[in-house]
Scaffold this active site. Sequence first.
Site, short mmCIF file in Angstrom:
data_model
loop_
_atom_site.label_atom_id
_atom_site.label_comp_id
_atom_site.label_asym_id
_atom_site.label_seq_id
_atom_site.Cartn_x
_atom_site.Cartn_y
_atom_site.Cartn_z
N LYS A 28 0.88 -1.22 0.03
CA LYS A 28 -0.12 -0.05 -0.13
C LYS A 28 1.09 1.31 0.02
CE LYS A 28 -3.07 0.52 3.59
NZ LYS A 28 -3.16 1.91 4.08
N GLY A 101 -4.81 7.91 5.67
CA GLY A 101 -4.22 8.93 6.26
C GLY A 101 -2.89 9.07 5.69
N ARG A 129 -8.56 12.27 12.61
CA ARG A 129 -7.53 12.07 12.77
C ARG A 129 -6.75 13.39 12.63
NH1 ARG A 129 -5.45 7.09 9.32
NH2 ARG A 129 -3.66 7.41 10.41
N GLN A 176 4.71 9.06 7.47
CA GLN A 176 3.98 10.10 6.44
C GLN A 176 4.28 11.43 6.72
OE1 GLN A 176 -0.15 9.41 8.20
NE2 GLN A 176 -0.13 7.22 7.45
N ASP A 326 2.05 -0.89 12.05
CA ASP A 326 0.85 -1.38 11.71
C ASP A 326 0.57 -2.85 11.83
OD1 ASP A 326 0.06 1.13 10.60
OD2 ASP A 326 0.79 0.47 8.68
N LYS A 353 -4.07 6.26 15.06
CA LYS A 353 -4.10 5.81 13.57
C LYS A 353 -5.42 5.74 13.22
CE LYS A 353 -0.12 4.09 12.43
NZ LYS A 353 0.41 4.42 10.97
N ARG A 402 -7.22 -2.88 9.80
CA ARG A 402 -6.36 -3.93 10.70
C ARG A 402 -7.00 -4.66 11.84
NH1 ARG A 402 -2.32 -3.23 7.27
NH2 ARG A 402 -1.64 -1.16 6.82
#
Length: 449
Positions: A28, A101, A129, A176, A326, A353, A402
């Site tokens: 991803k 995100g 978020r 990120q 993650d 998250k 997840r």
Amino acid sequence: MSGHGTPIPMTSARSGPLKGEARVPGDKSISHRSLILGAMAIGETRITGLLEGEDVLDTAKAMRAFGAEVNDLGDGEWSVHGIGVGGFAEPSQVIDCGNSGTGVRLIMGAMATQPITATFTGDASLNKRPMGRVTDPLAEFGAQSFGRSGGRLPMTIVGAREPVPVRYVVPVPSAQVKSAVLLAGLNAPGKTVVIEKEATRDHTERMLQGFGAELSVAETDEGREITLTGQPELSPQAIAVPRDPSSAAFPVCAALIVEGSEITVPGVSQNPTRNGLYTTLVEMGADITFENPREEGGEPVADLRVRASLTNGIEVPTDRAPSMIDEYPILAVVAALSEGTTTMRGIKELRVKECDRIDAMARGLEACGVRIEEDEDSLIVHGLGRGGVPGGATCESHLDHRIAMAFMVLGMASQKPVSVDDGAPIATSFPVFEPLMAELGAQIRRDNR
């Protein structure tokens, strides 16, 4: 409720041995970056193995909105005709990044040093978020942001008309944030420097170099220092996206905890900034072999062979967290079915998250009969051994893909079935999760309500 439609309640029941090959989707993180950097190059970038989950498809739509030509050629192959660094057009509509995100923060970075304005929104989860961790460094380039209280979406970014390069120390380990600053630095004159005290996934740096950007990395007293020279002309690339180690974690961990299982997972990324879970599982006693190591698309990959294993609790090194951030939800499931106690510290990033993942896993595991301890920065799981988890609960997914998949894996090895209130978010990252797991022998069903 899923931000993408009607909730899909799901239940997972105890499975027989899992067998076969799990061809998990493309990575991803690399898929997002391939589309964004392809749009910032001049000419046609070809991408094979792109993850066609909702998160990545939303990024593809966003790149079209900024003026790039993005085409689905079928079978995971995509074409991006880029418009160059600084070439983004102002979008006519709000950019909806769905649940992603990664997508929204990277796209904000890419457009923040261009003289355009864009408004971003997302689903109910994404709009909760915090975006300040990205908009704060983007302001140093000269960009302005206007959002809801707490720096939340919907948010409008007014790009800098005369951007300046920055030197930015990332305050918390976040690929990120680092990537958003580097993407913003592409259209700033001079050298933009990003310093991270703890190394995070390095896909952006690898891919920037692949596209022809002048980028160097050095270890200094301050940390890992990345220097990018702005305003390059990026060259289009042919990108083969390796399989996602975060997605592979679910069939891998399922095979470890379901007695008698043996599966293979081909072509999984072995990027050292992403493989912390696999290192941890081996330390716990997992039988995983890494076969046929090779390089694909500038990334190290290997084929994984996984056999059911009796695992033991360990203390996960705190400095490993960035390389497996993650994967803690699925690690917590393995910990619950291990002998002894597993301690996970340095994981406060999980609280911001898609949901508060520490709380979501703690409450769900407790409902399934597992003893948990937690604080702001840690999760401690007291394992019950193979077959020792009672199960029988319905757990909340909190719009988090997840969390939903982790509890579906738990149900495969619990005494009683485990349910989630909404499995719809799974499609954001792993759209073939259900058929892939069913082909291996898992018992997952959708519940009609």
